[in-house]
Design a protein around this motif. Sequence first.
Motif, PDB file in Angstrom:
ATOM      1  N   THR A  44      -3.709  -9.599   4.987  1.00 11.81           N
ATOM      2  CA  THR A  44      -2.991  -9.121   3.802  1.00 11.81           C
ATOM      3  C   THR A  44      -3.858  -8.193   2.965  1.00 11.81           C
ATOM      4  O   THR A  44      -3.970  -8.334   1.748  1.00 11.81           O
ATOM      5  N   LEU A  45      -4.498  -7.248   3.627  1.00 12.21           N
ATOM      6  CA  LEU A  45      -5.240  -6.175   2.983  1.00 12.21           C
ATOM      7  C   LEU A  45      -4.681  -4.849   3.481  1.00 12.21           C
ATOM      8  O   LEU A  45      -4.360  -4.718   4.674  1.00 12.21           O
ATOM      9  N   PRO A  46      -4.591  -3.844   2.616  1.00 11.03           N
ATOM     10  CA  PRO A  46      -4.084  -2.553   3.077  1.00 11.03           C
ATOM     11  C   PRO A  46      -5.129  -1.786   3.880  1.00 11.03           C
ATOM     12  O   PRO A  46      -6.339  -2.009   3.733  1.00 11.03           O
ATOM     13  N   ALA A  47      -4.640  -0.907   4.730  1.00  8.54           N
ATOM     14  CA  ALA A  47      -5.487   0.080   5.400  1.00  8.54           C
ATOM     15  C   ALA A  47      -5.199   1.440   4.795  1.00  8.54           C
ATOM     16  O   ALA A  47      -4.079   1.712   4.352  1.00  8.54           O
ATOM     17  N   MET A  48      -6.214   2.303   4.767  1.00  8.19           N
ATOM     18  CA  MET A  48      -5.975   3.687   4.390  1.00  8.19           C
ATOM     19  C   MET A  48      -5.567   4.421   5.653  1.00  8.19           C
ATOM     20  O   MET A  48      -6.318   4.478   6.625  1.00  8.19           O
ATOM     21  N   THR A  49      -4.374   4.957   5.661  1.00  9.09           N
ATOM     22  CA  THR A  49      -3.805   5.554   6.865  1.00  9.09           C
ATOM     23  C   THR A  49      -4.219   7.010   7.037  1.00  9.09           C
ATOM     24  O   THR A  49      -4.755   7.641   6.123  1.00  9.09           O
ATOM     25  N   ASN A  50      -3.913   7.533   8.208  1.00 11.31           N
ATOM     26  CA  ASN A  50      -3.988   8.972   8.483  1.00 11.31           C
ATOM     27  C   ASN A  50      -2.770   9.322   9.319  1.00 11.31           C
ATOM     28  O   ASN A  50      -2.493   8.655  10.336  1.00 11.31           O
ATOM     29  N   SER A  51      -2.003  10.306   8.875  1.00 14.19           N
ATOM     30  CA  SER A  51      -0.810  10.749   9.615  1.00 14.19           C
ATOM     31  C   SER A  51       0.165   9.605   9.861  1.00 14.19           C
ATOM     32  O   SER A  51       0.782   9.507  10.923  1.00 14.19           O
ATOM     33  N   GLY A  52       0.280   8.709   8.886  1.00 12.06           N
ATOM     34  CA  GLY A  52       1.241   7.623   8.991  1.00 12.06           C
ATOM     35  C   GLY A  52       0.788   6.430   9.786  1.00 12.06           C
ATOM     36  O   GLY A  52       1.585   5.533  10.067  1.00 12.06           O
ATOM     37  N   LEU A  75       0.161  -1.471   3.806  1.00  7.19           N
ATOM     38  CA  LEU A  75      -0.078  -2.878   4.114  1.00  7.19           C
ATOM     39  C   LEU A  75       0.720  -3.225   5.356  1.00  7.19           C
ATOM     40  O   LEU A  75       1.944  -3.299   5.321  1.00  7.19           O
ATOM     41  N   GLY A  76       0.025  -3.426   6.468  1.00 11.90           N
ATOM     42  CA  GLY A  76       0.693  -3.731   7.726  1.00 11.90           C
ATOM     43  C   GLY A  76       0.972  -2.479   8.533  1.00 11.90           C
ATOM     44  O   GLY A  76       0.861  -1.351   8.047  1.00 11.90           O
ATOM     45  N   CYS A  77       1.347  -2.700   9.790  1.00 10.69           N
ATOM     46  CA  CYS A  77       1.679  -1.589  10.689  1.00 10.69           C
ATOM     47  C   CYS A  77       2.840  -0.787  10.103  1.00 10.69           C
ATOM     48  O   CYS A  77       3.832  -1.344   9.622  1.00 10.69           O
ATOM     49  N   THR A  78       2.735   0.534  10.145  1.00 17.24           N
ATOM     50  CA  THR A  78       3.654   1.374   9.382  1.00 17.24           C
ATOM     51  C   THR A  78       5.078   1.414   9.931  1.00 17.24           C
ATOM     52  O   THR A  78       6.004   1.740   9.183  1.00 17.24           O
ATOM     53  N   GLU A  79       5.290   1.087  11.206  1.00 16.50           N
ATOM     54  CA  GLU A  79       6.669   1.088  11.712  1.00 16.50           C
ATOM     55  C   GLU A  79       7.460  -0.122  11.191  1.00 16.50           C
ATOM     56  O   GLU A  79       8.552   0.050  10.626  1.00 16.50           O
ATOM     57  N   PRO A  80       6.966  -1.358  11.323  1.00 12.47           N
ATOM     58  CA  PRO A  80       7.669  -2.466  10.660  1.00 12.47           C
ATOM     59  C   PRO A  80       7.778  -2.269   9.148  1.00 12.47           C
ATOM     60  O   PRO A  80       8.790  -2.638   8.544  1.00 12.47           O
ATOM     61  N   VAL A  81       6.755  -1.680   8.542  1.00 18.74           N
ATOM     62  CA  VAL A  81       6.784  -1.439   7.105  1.00 18.74           C
ATOM     63  C   VAL A  81       7.907  -0.464   6.740  1.00 18.74           C
ATOM     64  O   VAL A  81       8.557  -0.614   5.698  1.00 18.74           O
ATOM     65  N   SER A  82       8.155   0.515   7.591  1.00 19.90           N
ATOM     66  CA  SER A  82       9.248   1.456   7.337  1.00 19.90           C
ATOM     67  C   SER A  82      10.592   0.731   7.324  1.00 19.90           C
ATOM     68  O   SER A  82      11.458   1.015   6.484  1.00 19.90           O
ATOM     69  N   ALA A  93     -10.775   5.888   1.010  1.00 19.96           N
ATOM     70  CA  ALA A  93     -10.580   5.503   2.420  1.00 19.96           C
ATOM     71  C   ALA A  93     -11.752   4.663   2.899  1.00 19.96           C
ATOM     72  O   ALA A  93     -11.567   3.663   3.611  1.00 19.96           O
ATOM     73  N   ALA A  94     -12.960   5.069   2.525  1.00 17.10           N
ATOM     74  CA  ALA A  94     -14.147   4.306   2.920  1.00 17.10           C
ATOM     75  C   ALA A  94     -14.112   2.906   2.328  1.00 17.10           C
ATOM     76  O   ALA A  94     -14.366   1.905   3.019  1.00 17.10           O
ATOM     77  N   GLN A  95     -13.787   2.807   1.047  1.00 16.32           N
ATOM     78  CA  GLN A  95     -13.763   1.507   0.379  1.00 16.32           C
ATOM     79  C   GLN A  95     -12.698   0.592   0.971  1.00 16.32           C
ATOM     80  O   GLN A  95     -12.952  -0.583   1.266  1.00 16.32           O
ATOM     81  N   MET A  96     -11.513   1.121   1.167  1.00 15.35           N
ATOM     82  CA  MET A  96     -10.397   0.304   1.634  1.00 15.35           C
ATOM     83  C   MET A  96     -10.580  -0.139   3.076  1.00 15.35           C
ATOM     84  O   MET A  96     -10.410  -1.323   3.417  1.00 15.35           O
ATOM     85  N   ASN A  97     -10.932   0.783   3.959  1.00 17.70           N
ATOM     86  CA  ASN A  97     -11.059   0.430   5.370  1.00 17.70           C
ATOM     87  C   ASN A  97     -12.319  -0.384   5.648  1.00 17.70           C
ATOM     88  O   ASN A  97     -12.355  -1.189   6.576  1.00 17.70           O
ATOM     89  N   ASN A  98     -13.344  -0.205   4.820  1.00 15.26           N
ATOM     90  CA  ASN A  98     -14.535  -1.038   4.944  1.00 15.26           C
ATOM     91  C   ASN A  98     -14.225  -2.483   4.554  1.00 15.26           C
ATOM     92  O   ASN A  98     -14.712  -3.435   5.182  1.00 15.26           O
TER      93      ASN A  98
END
Length: 436
Positions: free
Chosen positions: A264-272, A25-32, A207-212
């Motif tokens: 406020t929806l998650p994305a399915m990531t790839n490689s972080g 949920l959100g860009c992974t660097e701020p999330v970290s 991944a398809a469901q979430m990113n769609n």
Amino acid sequence: MPHRETRVEWNAFITVLRQEVKPALGCTEPVSVALACAVAARQLSGAIVRIEASVSPNLMKNGMGVTVPGTDMLGLPIAAALGAIAGDPQANLEVLKSASQRQITAAKALLTVGAVRIVLQEPCEEALYVRARVYAGDQHATVTIIGDHTNVVSIEKMGQPVFVKPAEPGGGDRPQPLAPVAARSLRQLYAFIRDVPCAEIDFILAAAQMNNALSKRGLAKEWGLHIGPTLKRQVDKGLAADDIFNEILYRTSAASDARMGGATLPAMTNSGSGNQGITATLPVVVAAERLGASRQQLIRALALSHLVAIYIHSKLPRLSALCATTTAAMGAAAGIIWLMAGSYDNIAMAVNNMIGDISGMICDGASSSCSMKVSTSVSCAWKATLLALDNSVVSASDGIVERDVENSIRNLCAIAAQAMQHTDRQIITIMAGKRY
């Protein structure tokens, strides 16, 4: 039944798909940063009064200009404050998913009184590094994350160790399951996707469901640069064709718009990376819909796209000056070619075409303009795919492209991992000196 060695290889591919394709949920660097603060806050009792964090230059670059979901605010300070006040440390990259409006208001109040301080860690050998200290009353706790967005290596309370992660064999900042995959080849990835039972990789449909869902949110409201809905309007007006290419373009861009704009929806990531996950997913989903592909065809195409993206990115630093939506789009090209019954040779041609075309797009931090780069990358993937299906490929005499696609990938990644380190430092210097 597959041969034992084949089974071991398949297990490695499946493990890395599960590890590297996960929600955020959100860009992974701020999330970290939020995660580090959430873990630290969990060690304390009482109200959070102050936060101090030091981060690597690459993480600072990727956290300066991106909206933290639900806050309408940019940057690392609000991510740190919200992580400490509302973060769920067990949720990993979805650490902020349960934040309430009251908690968001409390986090903003910490910023108002100047209680959150984020600084560069210098010198810093790590591309991804966070050390966050959170104060509550007269207590404080410190958490360090290194190498991967969720890789907590130490927790301290009042200066005393609570947890220290044992060093990984061989060192480095890569999770171990990537090593056997990085040592394989595109041809082996293709053979795995061709032969593995669909039931073993059907989890990729998430991944398809979430990113769609994120794409639909991006088309329903004008987030960030609202590239997706803008392009969709041009199709509706008849200024752009209602074809497979333009639908890939606007639906993929819309998901990035929403993600970078603070949805406020998650994305399915790839490689972080959420944008890499979006880029590896939605072009394949749109192509499957337009081509009338079966569920099994979509599963294999999506798994191939994500696995190719992971494979290429495994040869790169976790964060670098190279915009990795370009390499994720190489995965998308492979997935689309699979749906079109193309061969392994067609896939190798498409990757070579992209390396001959889009190599060197810089990453100048996470921001709304990421959706511009996403749209450029998927545009290049579509062009490379059409050329490859017609057996047209960049010549081995051209630039960094070689006849063997593995050598082309190696050349691209060498530039990103070595020469572009200087580019990265210059980008960070420029960004740190900006006034806006």
